[in-house]
Design a protein around this motif. Structure first.
Motif, PDB file in Angstrom:
ATOM      1  N   THR A 176      24.490  -3.675  10.422  1.00 30.19           N
ATOM      2  CA  THR A 176      25.978  -2.812   9.998  1.00 30.19           C
ATOM      3  C   THR A 176      27.093  -3.516   9.682  1.00 30.19           C
ATOM      4  O   THR A 176      28.352  -2.971   9.038  1.00 30.19           O
ATOM      5  N   ALA A 177      27.392  -4.184  11.750  1.00 30.55           N
ATOM      6  CA  ALA A 177      28.680  -4.545  11.900  1.00 30.55           C
ATOM      7  C   ALA A 177      28.794  -5.281  11.073  1.00 30.55           C
ATOM      8  O   ALA A 177      30.012  -6.144  11.179  1.00 30.55           O
ATOM      9  N   ALA A 178      27.910  -5.929  10.061  1.00 35.37           N
ATOM     10  CA  ALA A 178      28.626  -7.533   9.388  1.00 35.37           C
ATOM     11  C   ALA A 178      29.231  -6.699   8.265  1.00 35.37           C
ATOM     12  O   ALA A 178      30.094  -7.239   6.780  1.00 35.37           O
ATOM     13  N   HIS A 179      29.254  -5.997   7.934  1.00 37.14           N
ATOM     14  CA  HIS A 179      30.192  -4.664   6.900  1.00 37.14           C
ATOM     15  C   HIS A 179      31.437  -5.629   7.028  1.00 37.14           C
ATOM     16  O   HIS A 179      32.456  -5.865   7.427  1.00 37.14           O
ATOM     17  N   GLY A 180      31.951  -6.614   5.211  1.00 37.49           N
ATOM     18  CA  GLY A 180      32.784  -6.708   5.330  1.00 37.49           C
ATOM     19  C   GLY A 180      33.000  -8.259   5.975  1.00 37.49           C
ATOM     20  O   GLY A 180      33.947  -9.090   6.247  1.00 37.49           O
ATOM     21  N   ALA A 181      32.138  -8.807   6.531  1.00 39.29           N
ATOM     22  CA  ALA A 181      31.460 -10.125   7.061  1.00 39.29           C
ATOM     23  C   ALA A 181      31.764 -10.867   6.415  1.00 39.29           C
ATOM     24  O   ALA A 181      31.207 -11.134   4.454  1.00 39.29           O
ATOM     25  N   LYS A 182      32.532 -12.705   5.766  1.00 40.29           N
ATOM     26  CA  LYS A 182      32.381 -13.629   5.358  1.00 40.29           C
ATOM     27  C   LYS A 182      31.238 -14.442   6.173  1.00 40.29           C
ATOM     28  O   LYS A 182      30.705 -14.622   6.343  1.00 40.29           O
ATOM     29  N   LYS A 183      31.290 -15.500   4.289  1.00 45.34           N
ATOM     30  CA  LYS A 183      30.177 -16.709   4.496  1.00 45.34           C
ATOM     31  C   LYS A 183      30.807 -17.444   5.845  1.00 45.34           C
ATOM     32  O   LYS A 183      28.986 -17.768   6.778  1.00 45.34           O
ATOM     33  N   SER A 184      31.351 -17.638   6.392  1.00 44.60           N
ATOM     34  CA  SER A 184      31.990 -18.968   8.157  1.00 44.60           C
ATOM     35  C   SER A 184      31.385 -18.021   8.537  1.00 44.60           C
ATOM     36  O   SER A 184      31.182 -18.565   9.606  1.00 44.60           O
TER      37      SER A 184
END
Length: 615
Positions: A176-184
């Motif tokens: 859930t913490a990956a919301h809005g995460a980028k490829k990098s």
């Protein structure tokens, strides 16, 4: 909803509090508490190389020695085959039996998914995984999974991004913490997780079972890794060592969050400043008050936790009537009940007894409030509709001890039952025992019995039946003991002649001078007063003016359960109740009283001295 995380690390204990504010700039309430102590650290997430100790086909489970006090429990559905393939689940006779999958003595790699709780060992799984900030890496898995807490559009975006970034080996779960995460972010974290997996594999190959091969992060890193999301304003840590651990972790996994971690340097303790200690103490109480005047009562049992809702002092406002009053209390209770579940980390089966509501729409309203409050809870839960009896039944994931279990231990007197025998019950049972004692010791005339003072008071009451028992058995019974004794204490200290036991048992002799504290006015004569030494009562003639003071008295009469005494010195004529006597005179008299008691031997002297020291 804005949140703040507080981390307080002291010698032997780390405490973490998660604060939530439902409105911008509003008051922050403690939503979750975590406590970890040296020697009682949670082992959830730890990976062990274990040895199968016993396989039980009838339970479809195995017990695995992982080097702890109790073996871990491995269910057949948690077994992974040597090639990394998940064992077919058992059901309606399908799948392979557990004794076909693993054998006693076999060495296997397992991960703890649930701490040892009460009498049960740790719950284990062969589906080993390593958690990062945005991803969970499963070395024996395959494909990409995404948290269901994310919206459908975000889940699709993240799944496609991770699919393009990583092709295996192993599987990944997007948190859930990956919301809005980028490829990098994913590239960086995949490299970090692979390095950890390489360390795990090396340790597994070189370690002999049973042994720990991978330890989960400590409490501060674990909580911040799992719950420090974009809606958190800041994380405040009062330990420089823990601050470095957390910032080092975020620098490897989420550099953008490092700026949100703050080192607390104020001289006032962190939890004291934020009044967290009061919240920790509140988790031990049964009663929780609601804003309206209603309250909750929380009771714990072996099988489930019960929460009872009461209207208390709330009688309603306006013209809504009884139904509106009940609904308001229940709505508040639904929100507070979920807060208490999170705050106390209550898991397992939970039953909430709301006040009965006549309208189905109101029942639905209360249930909706409860489910909305559960959306903020990261622990998995399942809520059943309101039962025909008006109860709401639910389950909540329980993987480790809550605050209450960590802070407390079972009462050595009641053994966790919450009740003890009454003094009257012990006294009545004591009378039956004394009849047997008299029959078994025909040569003894008297007995000294050790009991709690409350029991002694029951036994020496005029209506207790002791006088009749002594007449029937031609024996005499005396009692001794202090308040420190448990209520059910009953033992024979000594037996002998009437004179020997009376000398041993009676705390004073006629003419003895004793320093006592005047406890309360006499029940029948306002001019007199009462002093107590354990269960022994000393009636002080003329002592009514000196309640609360320490006075020197002379023993005039002595009986088995009480004595009569008179005041000494200037107290005979001085009307002041505030220490009007000369200090030197009191010290001299007290010393005289000690010398007087010192001339006596046996238990009586010990009790008199103890009484003076207590005062």
């Amino acid at each position: 909803m804005k949140k703040t995380i507080l981390v307080s690390a002291e010698r032997g204990e780390t405490r973490v509090a998660v604060l939530e504010s439902k409105t911008k700039g509003g008051k922050s309430d403690v939503a979750e508490l975590y406590i970890e102590r040296r020697g009682r650290r949670s082992i959830v997430g730890n990976i062990y190389k274990g040895k199968v100790d016993n396989v039980l086909p009838g339970m479809e489970a195995a017990f695995v020695d992982i080097g702890l006090e109790r073996n871990g429990f491995l269910h057949v559905d948690e077994i992974v085959l040597p090639g990394g393939e998940q064992a077919p689940k058992r059901g309606r006779g399908s799948g392979r039996r557990i004794n076909e999958l693993i054998k006693p003595g076999q060495e296997i790699l397992v991960q703890v998914v649930k701490d040892p709780l009460k009498t049960k060992g740790a719950r284990l799984s062969m589906n080993v995984s390593i958690a990062g900030r945005y991803l969970v890496f499963a070395p024996q898995g395959s494909g990409v999974g995404v948290s269901r807490r994310l919206t459908d559009s975000e889940r699709d975006r993240l799944r496609k991004m991770v699919d393009r970034t990583y092709k295996g080996p192993g599987g990944l779960i997007v948190r859930t913490a990956a919301h809005g995460a980028k490829k990098s972010d994913f590239v960086r974290e995949i490299g970090y997780l692979q390095r950890l997996n390489e360390v795990l594999q090396r340790r597994t190959d070189t370690t002999k079972a049973p042994a720990l091969v991978f330890q989960e992060a400590d409490l501060s890193v674990r909580v911040l890794r799992d719950v420090f999301l974009s809606e958190f304003e800041t994380a405040i840590i009062d330990s420089e060592k823990q601050f470095e651990r957390v910032t080092n972790f975020f620098q490897r996994t989420a550099p953008e969050l490092v700026g949100g971690v703050e080192l607390y340097k104020d001289s006032k303790p962190l939890f004291e400043k934020w009044k967290i200690d009061e919240e920790i103490e509140s988790t031990l109480g049964r009663r929780v008050d609601l804003p309206s005047g209603g309250y909750l009562i929380i009771d714990y049992t072996e099988a489930l936790t019960v929460i009872d809702v009461n209207s208390g002092s709330f009688t309603g406002r306006g013209k809504g009537g009884l139904e509106e009053t009940i609904t308001k209390v229940n709505t508040e209770a639904a929100d507070e009940a979920v807060r208490q579940l999170r705050l106390r980390d209550i898991g397992g089966i939970i039953v909430i007894d709301f006040i009965d509501m006549a309208r189905a729409s109101n029942r639905d309203k209360v249930l909706k409030v409860m489910r909305k409050a559960l959306d903020a809870d990261k622990s998995k839960s399942y809520v059943v509709e309101v039962s025909p009896l008006g109860l709401v039944e639910m389950t909540r994931q329980n993987v480790t001890d809550g605050v209450r279990e960590i802070l407390t231990a079972p009462c050595p007197t009641c053994h966790g039952e919450g009740v003890i025998l009454s003094a009257e019950t012990v006294a009545l049972e004591g009378l039956r025992k004394m009849r047997d004692i008299a029959a078994e010791n025909p040569d003894s005339e008297a007995f000294l019995i050790r009991v709690n003072p409350k029991v002694a008071a029951e036994l020496t009451d005029s209506d207790s039946g002791l006088t009749e028992l002594e007449a029937e058995t031609a024996k005499q019974f005396h009692f001794e003991g202090g308040d420190a004794l448990s209520i059910d204490t009953f033992s024979v200290v000594e037996s002998g002649t009437r004179e020997e036991i009376a000398e041993r048992a009676l705390p004073f002799k006629v003419g003895e001078e004793v320093l006592v504290k005047i406890d309360e006015p006499h029940m029948y004569n306002a001019d007199d007063a009462v002093a107590r030494i354990d269960s022994y009562i000393v009636s002080v003639t003329g002592g009514g003016r000196f309640v609360g003071d320490r006075k020197l008295v002379r023993i005039e009469e002595v009986e088995r359960s009480a004595a009569i005494a008179s005041l000494l010195g200037s107290d005979l004529t001085n009307g002041s109740a505030n220490g009007g006597e000369n200090g030197a005179e009191l010290d001299s008299a007290a010393a005289s009283g000690k010398r007087s008691r010192g001339r006596r031997g046996g238990r009586g002297r010990s009790r008199a001295n103890q009484g003076g020291k207590d005062e």
